[in-house]
Design an enzyme around this catalytic site. Structure first.
Site, PDB file in Angstrom:
ATOM      1  N   GLU A 249     -11.530  10.693  -4.957  1.00 31.90           N
ATOM      2  CA  GLU A 249     -11.705  10.847  -3.673  1.00 31.90           C
ATOM      3  C   GLU A 249     -10.768  12.008  -2.994  1.00 31.90           C
ATOM      4  OE1 GLU A 249      -9.586   8.152   0.349  1.00 31.90           O
ATOM      5  OE2 GLU A 249     -10.500   7.055  -1.519  1.00 31.90           O
TER       6      GLU A 249
ATOM      7  N   GLU B 204      -9.471  12.574  12.263  1.00 33.96           N
ATOM      8  CA  GLU B 204      -8.651  11.489  12.735  1.00 33.96           C
ATOM      9  C   GLU B 204      -7.852  11.530  13.912  1.00 33.96           C
ATOM     10  OE1 GLU B 204      -6.089   7.729  11.175  1.00 33.96           O
ATOM     11  OE2 GLU B 204      -6.688   9.049   9.670  1.00 33.96           O
TER      12      GLU B 204
ATOM     13  N   LYS C 107       0.814  -1.078   0.119  1.00 33.37           N
ATOM     14  CA  LYS C 107       0.122  -0.056   0.081  1.00 33.37           C
ATOM     15  C   LYS C 107       0.992   1.305   0.065  1.00 33.37           C
ATOM     16  CE  LYS C 107      -3.383   2.694   2.588  1.00 33.37           C
ATOM     17  NZ  LYS C 107      -4.030   2.884   3.853  1.00 33.37           N
TER      18      LYS C 107
END
Length: 398
Positions: A382, A202, A152
């Protein structure tokens, strides 16, 4: 009112409007503002700055705070941000005075509309890289992951906004706070003549006494103005194999980083959903009890940073891909912003949905987690959705 978190008065002792009063009192350059679901903080002036050095920043923070302790006085507090690159200089300082209030979401005045800004800047916008180049970088990373090179990487892009006059940072901060009072809103100096302002969803980690909380987010979907469609997107996110895999990688890294510090660590088996004004996110709330009471909030945050949610995995390979793919320096973006007192309690948030202001310019940042199943067009969309939070606040909706 100046106090450490443990010395907060009961909420009833604060007058209605205390949190919005701190929000309205914020002034750039000299002030540091942080709002979270637990409290609102405004630091004024600078009593000391945390120096740059080769050793762990948590040790330098501890040394400065210990030196400023005074018998019978509240524990001193450090406030500010740390960059994505752990070797770059921090932007941390101990304010002359820290004012606390309950969270903005509990303040009845936060729901009042913001006065219309009749003099918003006429922004010129430059995308770096262009959406096409960003999509190409995503496609190249996907090809390497499918070949087994790594698992990733989080790739970011920026919007460079310039205007004929300087932005109104207090007004920008108020719009961000009112748009999402349940989130983490901040405005702190990030360097000479620069201010970091944003509204992150977050929590990296918080520590209060011997207890820690971390809340990794990974995997997201744009919100919809249509209620039925919004519910469908949320349900689809909870069943998305790609997003669940991306989230699981992050949660596993958080577990691995925190476990050595904990006598007990609880990690839910499946994520839940959290929402912001623009996005749905997969979320896992991790809780634990520290085995060593001397471990501070910044010790924990430093052990976690960077998580795969902002970098990738393996970390070293992901960093190299980021350096080769992103034609800009992230600076404070995907670092951390927050506070810690001399007792080790504190709260550090991942620096997302943010911009760095300097003079008449703003640089906005947004990124997306790229895995082998990623589609370049979807990751580009996104980042565009993530930009919307801040574009709305600066009056530059595109």
């Amino acid at each position: 009112m100046s106090a450490s978190l443990r010395e907060h008065p009961a909420p009833a002792l604060f007058s209605p409007g205390a949190a919005t009063a701190l929000l309205d009192a914020y002034r750039p350059a000299t002030d540091r503002f942080l709002a979270s679901p637990g409290h609102t903080l405004l630091g004024r002036g600078t009593a000391a700055e945390i120096p740059h050095g080769s050793g762990p920043v948590a040790h330098r923070v501890r040394d400065v705070l210990d030196a400023l302790r005074r018998p019978g006085a509240p524990a001193p507090v450090v406030v500010g941000s740390l960059p994505f690159d752990p070797g770059a200089p921090p932007a941390l300082a101990v304010p002359d005075m820290v004012h606390w209030a309950p969270p903005l979401r509990e303040d009845p005045l936060i729901a009042l509309p913001v006065a219309r800004d009749e003099h918003r800047p006429d922004w010129r916008v430059r995308e770096v890289p262009s959406p096409e180049r960003y999509g190409e970088a995503v496609a190249a990373a996907v090809a390497r992951m499918r070949a087994g090179e790594f698992d990733k990487v989080v790739l970011a892009r920026t919007l460079e906004l310039t205007s004929a006059r300087e932005p109104d940072l207090p007004a920008m901060l108020r719009r961000l706070a009112r748009r999402d009072p349940d989130g983490y809103t901040f405005a702190v100096p990030s360097g000479p003549g620069r201010t970091l302002v944003g509204a992150s969803p977050e929590l990296l980690v918080s520590r209060r006494g011997g207890r820690l909380v971390a809340n990794p987010l990974a995997g997201s979907a744009p919100r919809s103005a249509d209620l039925a469609e919004d519910v469908r997107r949320a349900a689809a996110l909870l069943e998305s194999a790609k997003d669940l895999h991306e989230h699981a990688v992050v949660v596993a890294a958080v577990r691995e980083a925190l476990a050595p510090f904990c006598a007990r660590l609880e990690v839910p088996e499946r994520p839940t959903l959290v929402r912001t004004a623009a996005l749905w996110h997969l979320s896992t709330t991790v809780t634990g009890d520290l085995s060593d009471p001397s471990v501070t909030a910044l010790d924990l945050a430093s052990a976690l940073h960077p998580t795969p949610a902002v970098c990738g995995t393996p970390t070293d390979v992901a960093r190299a891909v980021i350096a080769a793919s992103e034609p800009f320096d992230r600076g404070p973006y995907t670092g951390m912003v927050g506070w810690q007192d001399a007792d080790g309690d504190g709260e550090w948030v991942v620096t997302l949905r943010c911009a760095e202001a300097e003079g008449r310019g703003l640089r906005l940042f947004a990124g997306a987690g790229v895995v082998a199943e990623s589609v370049p067009e979807a990751e580009t969309a996104e980042t565009a959705a993530k930009f919307r939070t801040f574009l709305h606040a600066v009056g530059a909706d595109l």
